[in-house]
Design a protein around this motif. Structure first.
Motif, PDB file in Angstrom:
ATOM      1  N   HIS A 126      59.255 -21.832  13.045  1.00  0.00           N
ATOM      2  CA  HIS A 126      59.766 -21.033  12.128  1.00  0.00           C
ATOM      3  C   HIS A 126      59.922 -19.555  12.854  1.00  0.00           C
ATOM      4  CE1 HIS A 126      59.921 -22.663   7.948  1.00  0.00           C
ATOM      5  NE2 HIS A 126      59.469 -23.795   8.894  1.00  0.00           N
ATOM      6  N   ALA A 127      61.010 -18.854  12.805  1.00  0.00           N
ATOM      7  CA  ALA A 127      61.161 -17.679  13.551  1.00  0.00           C
ATOM      8  C   ALA A 127      60.796 -16.367  12.456  1.00  0.00           C
ATOM      9  CB  ALA A 127      62.486 -17.434  14.000  1.00  0.00           C
ATOM     10  N   GLY A 133      64.236 -18.223   9.991  1.00  0.00           N
ATOM     11  CA  GLY A 133      64.948 -19.239  10.660  1.00  0.00           C
ATOM     12  C   GLY A 133      63.995 -20.450  11.324  1.00  0.00           C
ATOM     13  N   ARG A 134      64.594 -21.652  10.999  1.00  0.00           N
ATOM     14  CA  ARG A 134      63.997 -22.755  11.586  1.00  0.00           C
ATOM     15  C   ARG A 134      64.583 -23.528  12.787  1.00  0.00           C
ATOM     16  NH1 ARG A 134      64.759 -26.859   8.141  1.00  0.00           N
ATOM     17  NH2 ARG A 134      62.977 -27.975   8.463  1.00  0.00           N
ATOM     18  N   TRP A 135      64.146 -23.656  13.953  1.00  0.00           N
ATOM     19  CA  TRP A 135      64.516 -24.004  15.127  1.00  0.00           C
ATOM     20  C   TRP A 135      63.914 -25.287  15.565  1.00  0.00           C
ATOM     21  CZ3 TRP A 135      68.242 -21.283  17.658  1.00  0.00           C
ATOM     22  CH2 TRP A 135      68.829 -20.161  17.214  1.00  0.00           C
ATOM     23  N   ARG A 136      64.647 -26.266  16.055  1.00  0.00           N
ATOM     24  CA  ARG A 136      64.243 -27.453  16.362  1.00  0.00           C
ATOM     25  C   ARG A 136      64.042 -27.724  18.171  1.00  0.00           C
ATOM     26  NH1 ARG A 136      67.098 -31.953  14.195  1.00  0.00           N
ATOM     27  NH2 ARG A 136      65.383 -32.015  12.457  1.00  0.00           N
ATOM     28  N   VAL A 142      59.759 -28.533  15.417  1.00  0.00           N
ATOM     29  CA  VAL A 142      60.391 -27.405  14.642  1.00  0.00           C
ATOM     30  C   VAL A 142      59.428 -25.965  14.348  1.00  0.00           C
ATOM     31  CG1 VAL A 142      61.462 -27.115  12.247  1.00  0.00           C
ATOM     32  CG2 VAL A 142      61.635 -29.189  13.542  1.00  0.00           C
ATOM     33  N   TRP A 162      67.268 -25.723  22.062  1.00  0.00           N
ATOM     34  CA  TRP A 162      66.815 -25.085  20.657  1.00  0.00           C
ATOM     35  C   TRP A 162      67.875 -25.392  19.707  1.00  0.00           C
ATOM     36  CZ3 TRP A 162      61.747 -24.696  19.005  1.00  0.00           C
ATOM     37  CH2 TRP A 162      60.849 -24.571  20.282  1.00  0.00           C
ATOM     38  N   THR A 163      67.773 -25.902  18.656  1.00  0.00           N
ATOM     39  CA  THR A 163      68.844 -25.680  17.600  1.00  0.00           C
ATOM     40  C   THR A 163      68.476 -25.446  16.347  1.00  0.00           C
ATOM     41  OG1 THR A 163      69.688 -28.002  18.910  1.00  0.00           O
ATOM     42  CG2 THR A 163      70.356 -27.500  16.280  1.00  0.00           C
ATOM     43  N   LYS A 164      69.074 -24.437  16.002  1.00  0.00           N
ATOM     44  CA  LYS A 164      68.804 -23.931  14.470  1.00  0.00           C
ATOM     45  C   LYS A 164      69.189 -24.991  13.491  1.00  0.00           C
ATOM     46  CE  LYS A 164      68.866 -19.621  11.991  1.00  0.00           C
ATOM     47  NZ  LYS A 164      69.565 -18.271  11.845  1.00  0.00           N
TER      48      LYS A 164
END
Length: 205
Positions: free
Chosen positions: A183-184, A188-191, A181, A202-204
């Motif tokens: 952090h943008a 935002g957090r993306w896995r 995971v 990539w899933t937000k």
């Protein structure tokens, strides 16, 4: 308890244990010369020959093992388990803990990795050392050499502040629905996960 005057609820077992204690309370010492220099400190526990030998006014420290926390004087809330832990890390006397607080060291000759006091470090393992605020070393001869860093595994050494280092090892996520995971910049957090074809998705969150 040769010098005890008005202290309460203290326990000493062993030649010269708590010899200098005067007004401290709720201290426990077991072993020859354990808590030898303690005067007014409170709620300390020492088990082992010369454990907490130099402790004077520190509070809420726990030491188990011969010479553990031997040089600790005024530090608070430290825990050491193992011969020479927080006294001679890696057999280096200059790295002894004296005034630092919040240290936890488990393992023979584990503790801080320099002469500079490092608060809230954690070292677990034979010769494990940490240097810098809140550094953590887990594993034999592991070294968290930077503030906020984490060394995971035997013989691992960190190389920068705030880093998690694993050495020459793979990091495996053993659930297809989990992943890294990130952090943008916008918060935002993306896995990142991977499919059967090896494609990363990539899933937000």
């Amino acid at each position: 308890q040769y010098s005890l005057t008005t202290g309460n609820n203290n326990v000493a077992a062993g030649t010269d244990s708590q010899r200098s204690l005067t007004t401290g309370n709720n201290n426990v010492a077991a072993g020859t010369a354990s808590q030898r220099s303690l005067t007014t400190g409170n709620n300390n526990v020492a088990a082992g020959t010369a454990s907490q030998y130099s402790l004077t006014t520190g509070n809420r420290n726990v030491a188990a093992g011969t010479a553990s926390q031997y040089s600790l004087t005024t530090g608070n809330n430290n825990v050491a388990a193992g011969t020479d832990s927080q006294y001679r890390p890696r057999n280096v006397g200059a790295w002894t803990t004296t005034t630092a607080s919040g240290q936890t060291s488990i393992g023979h000759q584990s503790g801080q990795g320099s002469a500079t006091p490092s608060d809230e470090i954690t070292t677990v393992g034979y010769w494990a050392i940490a240097d810098g605020l809140k550094a953590t070393a887990l594993g034999a001869r592991s070294s968290a050499a930077h503030a906020g860093s984490v060394a995971l595994g035997s013989d691992v050494t960190t190389t920068s502040t705030g880093q998690v280092a694993v050495g020459p090892r793979d990091v495996e996520v053993q659930d297809a629905t989990k992943g890294v995971v990130l952090h943008a910049p916008d918060g935002g957090r993306w896995r990142a996960t991977i499919g059967n074809a090896g494609v990363v998705t990539w899933t937000k969150l």
